[in-house]
Design an enzyme around this catalytic site. Structure first.
Site, PDB file in Angstrom:
ATOM      1  N   THR A  47       0.355  18.800   4.494  1.00 17.83           N
ATOM      2  CA  THR A  47      -0.018  19.653   4.725  1.00 17.83           C
ATOM      3  C   THR A  47      -1.433  18.275   5.921  1.00 17.83           C
ATOM      4  OG1 THR A  47      -1.765  19.364   2.655  1.00 17.83           O
ATOM      5  CG2 THR A  47      -0.228  22.149   3.376  1.00 17.83           C
ATOM      6  N   GLY A  48      -1.102  17.162   5.532  1.00 14.02           N
ATOM      7  CA  GLY A  48      -1.641  16.337   5.777  1.00 14.02           C
ATOM      8  C   GLY A  48      -1.186  16.070   7.467  1.00 14.02           C
ATOM      9  N   ARG A  55       0.523  -0.740  -3.300  1.00 14.14           N
ATOM     10  CA  ARG A  55       1.119  -1.150  -3.068  1.00 14.14           C
ATOM     11  C   ARG A  55       0.715  -2.978  -3.664  1.00 14.14           C
ATOM     12  NH1 ARG A  55      -2.760   0.631   1.686  1.00 14.14           N
ATOM     13  NH2 ARG A  55      -1.269   2.371   2.942  1.00 14.14           N
ATOM     14  N   CYS A 111      -1.599   1.499   7.835  1.00 17.32           N
ATOM     15  CA  CYS A 111      -1.299   1.115   9.327  1.00 17.32           C
ATOM     16  C   CYS A 111      -1.526  -0.325  10.120  1.00 17.32           C
ATOM     17  CB  CYS A 111      -2.099   2.431   9.494  1.00 17.32           C
ATOM     18  SG  CYS A 111      -3.726   2.872   8.868  1.00 17.32           S
ATOM     19  N   LYS A 142      -7.562  -4.474   2.455  1.00 13.25           N
ATOM     20  CA  LYS A 142      -6.565  -4.216   2.281  1.00 13.25           C
ATOM     21  C   LYS A 142      -4.877  -5.048   3.358  1.00 13.25           C
ATOM     22  CE  LYS A 142      -7.161   0.211   1.510  1.00 13.25           C
ATOM     23  NZ  LYS A 142      -6.891   1.692   2.468  1.00 13.25           N
ATOM     24  N   HIS A 196      -3.474   2.552  16.834  1.00 16.58           N
ATOM     25  CA  HIS A 196      -4.737   1.560  16.662  1.00 16.58           C
ATOM     26  C   HIS A 196      -4.296  -0.406  17.030  1.00 16.58           C
ATOM     27  CE1 HIS A 196      -5.470   3.262  13.115  1.00 16.58           C
ATOM     28  NE2 HIS A 196      -5.475   3.065  12.194  1.00 16.58           N
ATOM     29  N   THR A 210      -0.017   6.387  12.494  1.00 20.66           N
ATOM     30  CA  THR A 210       0.552   7.416  12.260  1.00 20.66           C
ATOM     31  C   THR A 210       1.960   8.088  11.992  1.00 20.66           C
ATOM     32  OG1 THR A 210       0.111   9.456  13.349  1.00 20.66           O
ATOM     33  CG2 THR A 210      -1.277   9.120  11.449  1.00 20.66           C
TER      34      THR A 210
HETATM   35  P1  NAP Z   1      -4.922  13.772   4.630  1.00 19.83           P
HETATM   36  O1  NAP Z   1      -4.692  14.245   5.966  1.00 19.83           O
HETATM   37  O2  NAP Z   1      -6.186  13.788   4.383  1.00 19.83           O
HETATM   38  O3  NAP Z   1      -4.404  15.021   4.146  1.00 19.83           O
HETATM   39  C1  NAP Z   1      -3.455  14.052   2.556  1.00 19.83           C
HETATM   40  C2  NAP Z   1      -2.805  15.141   1.509  1.00 19.83           C
HETATM   41  O4  NAP Z   1      -2.508  15.378  -0.188  1.00 19.83           O
HETATM   42  C3  NAP Z   1      -2.768  16.891   1.820  1.00 19.83           C
HETATM   43  O5  NAP Z   1      -1.771  17.063   1.994  1.00 19.83           O
HETATM   44  C4  NAP Z   1      -3.233  17.300   0.975  1.00 19.83           C
HETATM   45  O6  NAP Z   1      -2.903  18.410   0.469  1.00 19.83           O
HETATM   46  C5  NAP Z   1      -2.533  16.465   0.143  1.00 19.83           C
HETATM   47  N1  NAP Z   1      -3.686  15.835  -1.487  1.00 19.83           N
HETATM   48  C6  NAP Z   1      -5.649  15.804  -1.579  1.00 19.83           C
HETATM   49  N2  NAP Z   1      -6.005  15.596  -2.991  1.00 19.83           N
HETATM   50  C7  NAP Z   1      -3.813  15.800  -3.544  1.00 19.83           C
HETATM   51  C8  NAP Z   1      -4.269  16.259  -5.086  1.00 19.83           C
HETATM   52  N3  NAP Z   1      -5.222  15.754  -6.080  1.00 19.83           N
HETATM   53  N4  NAP Z   1      -2.561  16.796  -5.701  1.00 19.83           N
HETATM   54  C9  NAP Z   1      -0.996  16.586  -4.597  1.00 19.83           C
HETATM   55  N5  NAP Z   1      -1.986  16.501  -2.853  1.00 19.83           N
HETATM   56  C10 NAP Z   1      -2.994  16.838  -2.622  1.00 19.83           C
HETATM   57  O7  NAP Z   1      -4.442  12.506   4.830  1.00 19.83           O
HETATM   58  P2  NAP Z   1      -3.269  11.065   5.645  1.00 19.83           P
HETATM   59  O8  NAP Z   1      -4.121  10.941   6.401  1.00 19.83           O
HETATM   60  O9  NAP Z   1      -2.686  12.333   5.729  1.00 19.83           O
HETATM   61  O10 NAP Z   1      -2.630   9.911   4.657  1.00 19.83           O
HETATM   62  C11 NAP Z   1      -2.200  10.484   3.775  1.00 19.83           C
HETATM   63  C12 NAP Z   1      -1.718   9.273   2.553  1.00 19.83           C
HETATM   64  O11 NAP Z   1      -1.322   7.284   3.474  1.00 19.83           O
HETATM   65  C13 NAP Z   1      -3.424   8.417   2.862  1.00 19.83           C
HETATM   66  O12 NAP Z   1      -2.334   7.971   1.480  1.00 19.83           O
HETATM   67  C14 NAP Z   1      -3.371   7.646   3.138  1.00 19.83           C
HETATM   68  O13 NAP Z   1      -4.110   6.519   2.873  1.00 19.83           O
HETATM   69  C15 NAP Z   1      -2.089   6.873   3.712  1.00 19.83           C
HETATM   70  N6  NAP Z   1      -2.276   6.302   5.691  1.00 19.83           N
HETATM   71  C16 NAP Z   1      -2.508   7.692   6.369  1.00 19.83           C
HETATM   72  C17 NAP Z   1      -2.485   6.640   7.801  1.00 19.83           C
HETATM   73  C18 NAP Z   1      -2.972   7.480   9.076  1.00 19.83           C
HETATM   74  O14 NAP Z   1      -3.244   7.370   9.948  1.00 19.83           O
HETATM   75  N7  NAP Z   1      -3.781   8.635   8.768  1.00 19.83           N
HETATM   76  C19 NAP Z   1      -1.848   5.170   7.658  1.00 19.83           C
HETATM   77  C20 NAP Z   1      -1.513   4.913   7.083  1.00 19.83           C
HETATM   78  C21 NAP Z   1      -1.429   5.441   5.471  1.00 19.83           C
HETATM   79  P3  NAP Z   1      -4.230  20.167   0.802  1.00 19.83           P
HETATM   80  O15 NAP Z   1      -4.027  20.568   2.437  1.00 19.83           O
HETATM   81  O16 NAP Z   1      -3.833  20.806  -0.801  1.00 19.83           O
HETATM   82  O17 NAP Z   1      -5.453  19.356  -0.041  1.00 19.83           O
END
Ligand code: NAP
Length: 352
Positions: free
Chosen positions: A14-15, A112, A151, A207, A244, A330
């Site tokens: 969902t994120g 990581r 990222c 990081k 970025h 992303t």
């Molecule tokens: P996000 O939008 O906050 O999404 C988080 C996801 O994790 C949602 O699907 C959420 O589900 C789920 N979640 C949260 N708590 C949980 C739990 N206790 N058990 C199971 N699922 C849970 O975050 P995002 O930006 O997509 O980032 C996701 C990961 O990718 C992170 O580790 C982040 O550091 C990494 N990342 C992000 C980027 C970026 O540019 N955004 C780049 C590289 C890496 P619900 O909707 O049900 O809460």
């Protein structure tokens, strides 16, 4: 549906990153998306009900009526799992899935820097994938965890790798201007970021500094010897939606000219492009000659967000060379990069 496709799941579907996984996997030639999962808050709901879809194209990638599962090994049974979980839940859930037999491609920072966990960018260090064997032996896992970097680090190492191969990287100073989508959804409050720059992203600088030298390090037996280079990062959040931008200064052995640096970047043809992997962009690096490029708005969506852009290669009075580097946080920095990791693992016979 082709029988040759491998069943996969997306957890954290969902994120911000999870949505991009779902969209990319909707029509993938080698992977078939069969399960989507999120937190206990969302499990049991339909994807279209629990997810605030924020991408263009078909809403929910056509999966709006699919039911979200909880992120447990009992529910998530696909042999390949793409994880877009936050670090906290990833710490607990990803090892459970790996122990149950799944190969987990993780975006979280949780594992990581573990010595036996591949931190992978297929263009940069494909040989580090071999750590998976040591990991399985050490942890008695049938599956495993393969991570992609933060990222910002992904974008940085794409530009540094060909320079390390051609000359040797000795020192790096990087100042980032990072998009708000990097903070997930809903991310940074609009009142904090509109018309503003926030000079702190929690944990980001450490990081970038640690992950860069692991990625550029050398695999010796069952461990990576980090590159012996000094890396200093200063990270900023700016009011940009995707992409970025990094201002990078680098000290290279032999102090090459900007023209020699540009040639090394332009001639680089890394492994995913040689193998023709599905998510690999035609050119890993796109070089820009114009003084005002690359720019997020003009350049970051090219090649489905998978190319990294380099421009303004010029002398630096402190370290020798400076340049501007841009990448999609992303896509290249998250979902697309993780999918490319899985395509490399498949090409190398680790899955399938
Ligand atoms: P996000 O939008 O906050 O999404 C988080 C996801 O994790 C949602 O699907 C959420 O589900 C789920 N979640 C949260 N708590 C949980 C739990 N206790 N058990 C199971 N699922 C849970 O975050 P995002 O930006 O997509 O980032 C996701 C990961 O990718 C992170 O580790 C982040 O550091 C990494 N990342 C992000 C980027 C970026 O540019 N955004 C780049 C590289 C890496 P619900 O909707 O049900 O809460």
């Amino acid at each position: 549906m082709s029988a040759r496709r491998i069943d996969v799941a997306v957890i954290g579907a969902t994120g911000v990153v999870g949505q991009r996984f779902v969209r990319r996997l909707a029509r993938h030639p080698h992977f078939r998306l069969v399960q989507i999962a999120a937190s206990e808050r969302s499990a049991g709901k339909m994807y279209g009900e629990a997810c605030a879809w924020r991408l263009d194209g078909e809403s929910f990638a056509g999966l709006g009526r699919e039911q979200l599962l909880p992120c447990t090994p009992q529910a998530v049974t696909a042999p390949v799992v793409f994880s877009a979980l936050d670090t906290g839940p990833a710490l607990e859930i990803e090892p459970q899935l790996a122990a149950a037999g799944a190969i987990v491609f993780s975006n979280a920072s949780a594992f990581r820097m573990e010595a036996d966990v591949p931190l992978l960018v297929p263009e940069v260090n494909p040989e580090h994938l071999a750590l998976l064997q040591a990991q399985r032996a050490a942890r008695a896992w049938k599956g495993g965890i393969i991570t992609n970097p933060n990222c910002t680090t992904t974008v940085l190492v794409m530009a540094l790798k060909p320079l390390d191969v051609a000359f040797g990287v000795e020192a790096v100073h990087m100042v980032s201007m990072q998009a708000v989508s990097g903070a997930g959804y809903p991310g940074v409050a609009s009142l904090d970021i509109l018309g503003n720059v926030v000079p702190h992203i929690r944990g980001e600088e450490l990081k970038v500094e640690a992950e860069t030298v692991k990625l550029l390090g050398t695999l010796r037996g069952a461990a990576v010897v980090p590159l012996a280079a000094a890396v200093s990062a200063s990270c900023h959040r700016v009011p940009v939606v995707e992409g970025h931008t990094l201002a990078v200064s680098v000290r290279l052995k032999g102090n090459p000219s900007p023209a020699a640096v540009a040639m090394a970047l332009a001639e680089w043809t890394p492994e995913p492009q040689r193998l023709g992997l599905t998510s690999a962009p035609p050119r890993a690096l796109v070089l820009h000659a114009a003084d005002d490029r690359p720019q997020p708005r003009l350049d970051v969506e090219a090649d489905a967000g998978m190319s990294v852009h380099v421009g303004r290669i010029r002398p630096c009075a402190l370290l020798g060379i400076k340049m501007c580097v841009l990448g999609h946080n992303t896509e290249r920095g998250a979902a697309g990069g993780s999918l490319l990791n899985a395509e490399l693992a498949m090409a190398y016979g680790f899955i399938g």
